[in-house]
Design a protein around this motif. Structure first.
Motif, PDB file in Angstrom:
ATOM      1  N   LEU A 128     -26.815  34.429 -40.927  1.00 38.45           N
ATOM      2  CA  LEU A 128     -26.213  34.889 -42.170  1.00 38.45           C
ATOM      3  C   LEU A 128     -25.291  36.079 -41.952  1.00 38.45           C
ATOM      4  O   LEU A 128     -24.360  36.308 -42.721  1.00 38.45           O
ATOM      5  CB  LEU A 128     -27.304  35.264 -43.183  1.00 38.45           C
ATOM      6  CG  LEU A 128     -28.144  34.117 -43.751  1.00 38.45           C
ATOM      7  CD1 LEU A 128     -29.301  34.658 -44.574  1.00 38.45           C
ATOM      8  CD2 LEU A 128     -27.284  33.185 -44.601  1.00 38.45           C
ATOM      9  N   SER A 129     -25.541  36.856 -40.902  1.00 34.36           N
ATOM     10  CA  SER A 129     -24.757  38.076 -40.665  1.00 34.36           C
ATOM     11  C   SER A 129     -23.507  37.831 -39.828  1.00 34.36           C
ATOM     12  O   SER A 129     -22.799  38.785 -39.488  1.00 34.36           O
ATOM     13  CB  SER A 129     -25.625  39.123 -39.964  1.00 34.36           C
ATOM     14  OG  SER A 129     -26.131  38.628 -38.745  1.00 34.36           O
ATOM     15  N   LEU A 130     -23.221  36.568 -39.473  1.00 31.66           N
ATOM     16  CA  LEU A 130     -22.029  36.240 -38.698  1.00 31.66           C
ATOM     17  C   LEU A 130     -20.988  35.581 -39.588  1.00 31.66           C
ATOM     18  O   LEU A 130     -21.312  34.710 -40.400  1.00 31.66           O
ATOM     19  CB  LEU A 130     -22.382  35.306 -37.534  1.00 31.66           C
ATOM     20  CG  LEU A 130     -23.377  35.853 -36.501  1.00 31.66           C
ATOM     21  CD1 LEU A 130     -23.668  34.788 -35.441  1.00 31.66           C
ATOM     22  CD2 LEU A 130     -22.857  37.120 -35.854  1.00 31.66           C
ATOM     23  N   ASN A 131     -19.742  35.993 -39.443  1.00 33.21           N
ATOM     24  CA  ASN A 131     -18.656  35.467 -40.265  1.00 33.21           C
ATOM     25  C   ASN A 131     -17.969  34.307 -39.546  1.00 33.21           C
ATOM     26  O   ASN A 131     -17.373  34.486 -38.478  1.00 33.21           O
ATOM     27  CB  ASN A 131     -17.646  36.583 -40.551  1.00 33.21           C
ATOM     28  CG  ASN A 131     -16.490  36.097 -41.404  1.00 33.21           C
ATOM     29  OD1 ASN A 131     -16.610  35.115 -42.142  1.00 33.21           O
ATOM     30  ND2 ASN A 131     -15.369  36.783 -41.311  1.00 33.21           N
ATOM     31  N   LEU A 132     -18.041  33.116 -40.135  1.00 30.75           N
ATOM     32  CA  LEU A 132     -17.444  31.935 -39.514  1.00 30.75           C
ATOM     33  C   LEU A 132     -15.934  32.042 -39.381  1.00 30.75           C
ATOM     34  O   LEU A 132     -15.339  31.502 -38.456  1.00 30.75           O
ATOM     35  CB  LEU A 132     -17.785  30.690 -40.328  1.00 30.75           C
ATOM     36  CG  LEU A 132     -19.155  30.051 -40.101  1.00 30.75           C
ATOM     37  CD1 LEU A 132     -19.278  28.785 -40.915  1.00 30.75           C
ATOM     38  CD2 LEU A 132     -19.375  29.760 -38.637  1.00 30.75           C
ATOM     39  N   ASN A 133     -15.282  32.749 -40.300  1.00 32.13           N
ATOM     40  CA  ASN A 133     -13.827  32.847 -40.260  1.00 32.13           C
ATOM     41  C   ASN A 133     -13.322  33.614 -39.048  1.00 32.13           C
ATOM     42  O   ASN A 133     -12.152  33.520 -38.694  1.00 32.13           O
ATOM     43  CB  ASN A 133     -13.314  33.514 -41.542  1.00 32.13           C
ATOM     44  CG  ASN A 133     -13.435  32.621 -42.754  1.00 32.13           C
ATOM     45  OD1 ASN A 133     -12.613  31.751 -42.991  1.00 32.13           O
ATOM     46  ND2 ASN A 133     -14.499  32.824 -43.524  1.00 32.13           N
ATOM     47  N   ASP A 134     -14.209  34.380 -38.417  1.00 34.09           N
ATOM     48  CA  ASP A 134     -13.814  35.125 -37.214  1.00 34.09           C
ATOM     49  C   ASP A 134     -13.947  34.289 -35.947  1.00 34.09           C
ATOM     50  O   ASP A 134     -13.557  34.739 -34.871  1.00 34.09           O
ATOM     51  CB  ASP A 134     -14.681  36.386 -37.060  1.00 34.09           C
ATOM     52  CG  ASP A 134     -14.389  37.413 -38.142  1.00 34.09           C
ATOM     53  OD1 ASP A 134     -13.271  37.403 -38.674  1.00 34.09           O
ATOM     54  OD2 ASP A 134     -15.288  38.223 -38.453  1.00 34.09           O
ATOM     55  N   THR A 135     -14.491  33.100 -36.059  1.00 34.25           N
ATOM     56  CA  THR A 135     -14.747  32.266 -34.888  1.00 34.25           C
ATOM     57  C   THR A 135     -13.476  31.570 -34.410  1.00 34.25           C
ATOM     58  O   THR A 135     -12.811  30.873 -35.177  1.00 34.25           O
ATOM     59  CB  THR A 135     -15.820  31.208 -35.193  1.00 34.25           C
ATOM     60  OG1 THR A 135     -17.010  31.859 -35.643  1.00 34.25           O
ATOM     61  CG2 THR A 135     -16.134  30.392 -33.953  1.00 34.25           C
ATOM     62  N   LYS A 136     -13.150  31.737 -33.135  1.00 38.37           N
ATOM     63  CA  LYS A 136     -11.999  31.071 -32.545  1.00 38.37           C
ATOM     64  C   LYS A 136     -12.405  29.756 -31.899  1.00 38.37           C
ATOM     65  O   LYS A 136     -11.730  28.732 -32.066  1.00 38.37           O
ATOM     66  CB  LYS A 136     -11.344  31.978 -31.504  1.00 38.37           C
ATOM     67  CG  LYS A 136     -10.155  31.340 -30.794  1.00 38.37           C
ATOM     68  CD  LYS A 136      -9.583  32.258 -29.731  1.00 38.37           C
ATOM     69  CE  LYS A 136      -8.421  31.606 -28.996  1.00 38.37           C
ATOM     70  NZ  LYS A 136      -7.867  32.503 -27.944  1.00 38.37           N
ATOM     71  N   SER A 137     -13.502  29.763 -31.141  1.00 34.62           N
ATOM     72  CA  SER A 137     -13.934  28.545 -30.461  1.00 34.62           C
ATOM     73  C   SER A 137     -15.437  28.577 -30.218  1.00 34.62           C
ATOM     74  O   SER A 137     -16.042  29.651 -30.155  1.00 34.62           O
ATOM     75  CB  SER A 137     -13.203  28.377 -29.119  1.00 34.62           C
ATOM     76  OG  SER A 137     -13.555  29.418 -28.219  1.00 34.62           O
ATOM     77  N   ILE A 138     -16.025  27.387 -30.103  1.00 37.25           N
ATOM     78  CA  ILE A 138     -17.441  27.225 -29.772  1.00 37.25           C
ATOM     79  C   ILE A 138     -17.541  26.200 -28.649  1.00 37.25           C
ATOM     80  O   ILE A 138     -16.987  25.101 -28.752  1.00 37.25           O
ATOM     81  CB  ILE A 138     -18.259  26.749 -30.986  1.00 37.25           C
ATOM     82  CG1 ILE A 138     -18.211  27.782 -32.113  1.00 37.25           C
ATOM     83  CG2 ILE A 138     -19.713  26.491 -30.585  1.00 37.25           C
ATOM     84  CD1 ILE A 138     -18.945  27.360 -33.358  1.00 37.25           C
TER      85      ILE A 138
END
Length: 372
Positions: A105-115
């Motif tokens: 919950l404390s991680l922002n998906l919009n900041d994710t570049k790659s997985i």
């Protein structure tokens, strides 16, 4: 003269037919992993978005130890394994249990570049025993343009029960993100702010989180490159305790099987039970790369994930559990710090049709925790 990228607002409306769950869709990292990567299985403890999740890459390998994969964000090992919290968070007082919360919950998906998901032993060997159950590598964004880019997006979702039950109702959730980035003179930076308000179909099931991220990278000097990635989040979670554990009274169990819990009703649980959590988290990593020659370099990363969580529980006389105890209260707090220091000296060079790659590395990791 500053140029600005297109400024936009994206609003989406999602209608969902479900009972006892949150609006479907990609709202946390667990949702993004679910069904998107081959071999990755994501399950929930109590079926709600705020509830703890289990993520498996190679299935359940042991009943004594955790089978969760290692999750690495910008080179930092993060505290995402809910199994480590079960003994603390499942026992609240005497004989009653509550579910752990979703660690994403404390991680922002919009900041994710790659997985990137690593499954094979050859791919995870670099992480030693930590990566025995697989590794999930997450890289966050940085500037990609020399112009000043400003972006804003908002999402709104609506969850609707599939049938009319007093225990469940409409739930509106919304998520907002704004970020600013620019690259100039070998220096890149990315700054973002976000706010998520997620609500469940059952009353008093919600999470409100907000946070800031700053990513910085300098490659202005061909001999020394440095970078910094930081994320700070604050959140509040309210829960009806979901389905608790099999056979225990709760708001959801009283709604789904009232014939078995005649001493409990939905109204009594809403009036006589509180489960509120305050969550604080800081995730940071810094790295330096020394380029001795075009073929020889040293890369060092230092990072830590720190979380402080306090959970307040109250069972009043309106609930069967609280009535038996003449009221019951519990305060559960935890401090978790997970750190990693990694340094790699690497030589890589092509000789005609051959390639030589030699690396020498050192790594130190650890977990410090305090539970009350």
């Amino acid at each position: 003269m500053k140029t600005y990228k297109t400024f936009f607002i994206a609003v989406s409306l999602l209608l969902v037919s479900a009972i006892g769950a949150y609006a479907e869709g990609t709202q946390t990292l667990a949702d993004l992993l679910r069904g998107q990567y081959s071999g990755v299985r994501v399950s929930s403890h109590d079926g709600s978005l705020i509830g703890g999740t289990n993520v498996y890459i190679r299935g359940v390998n042991s009943i004594r130890t955790s089978s969760a994969p290692l999750i690495v964000v910008d080179g930092v090992y993060i505290n995402a394994d809910s199994d480590k919290h079960l003994n603390t968070y499942w026992t609240a007082g005497e004989g009653f249990r509550v579910s752990p919360h979703n660690p994403f919950l404390s991680l922002n998906l919009n900041d994710t570049k790659s997985i990137e998901v690593l499954k094979n032993i050859s791919q995870t060997a670099l992480y030693g025993s930590e990566g025995a159950n697989g590794v999930i590598l997450i890289t966050t964004r940085n500037a990609e343009s020399e112009r000043l880019d400003v972006n804003w997006n908002s999402d709104v979702s609506l969850a609707v029960p599939s049938r009319s039950i007093n225990a469940f109702g409409l739930a509106v959730s919304h998520q907002h993100n704004v970020n600013v980035s620019m690259s100039r003179g070998g220096v890149r930076y990315y700054l973002s702010g976000w706010f998520n308000d997620l609500n469940g179909l059952s009353p008093a099931s919600s999470s409100t989180y907000g946070g800031l991220r700053l990513n910085f990278e300098s490659t202005a000097n061909k001999f020394i490159n440095v970078g910094l990635n930081t994320n700070i989040s604050l959140g509040n979670i309210s829960s009806t305790t979901g389905a608790a554990w099999a056979g225990a009274p709760s708001y959801v169990m009283a709604a789904r099987a009232p014939q078995f819990f005649v001493d409990d009703s939905q109204e009594d649980w809403l009036n006589g039970h509180d489960d509120d959590t305050r969550d604080r988290r800081a995730l940071a990593s810094a790295w330096i790369r020394l380029n001795f020659t075009p073929h020889l370099h040293l890369h060092t990363t230092v990072g830590a994930d720190y979380g402080k969580n306090t959970r307040y529980l109250w069972y009043g006389n309106e609930t069967s559990y609280g009535s038996a105890k003449n009221g019951a209260a519990s305060v559960i707090s935890s401090d978790l710090l997970r750190y990693r220091i990694n340094s790699t000296l690497e030589f890589a060079r092509y000789f005609s049709k051959h390639h030589l790659d030699v690396s020498l590395g050192y790594e130190a990791t650890g977990i410090w925790s305090k539970f009350n």
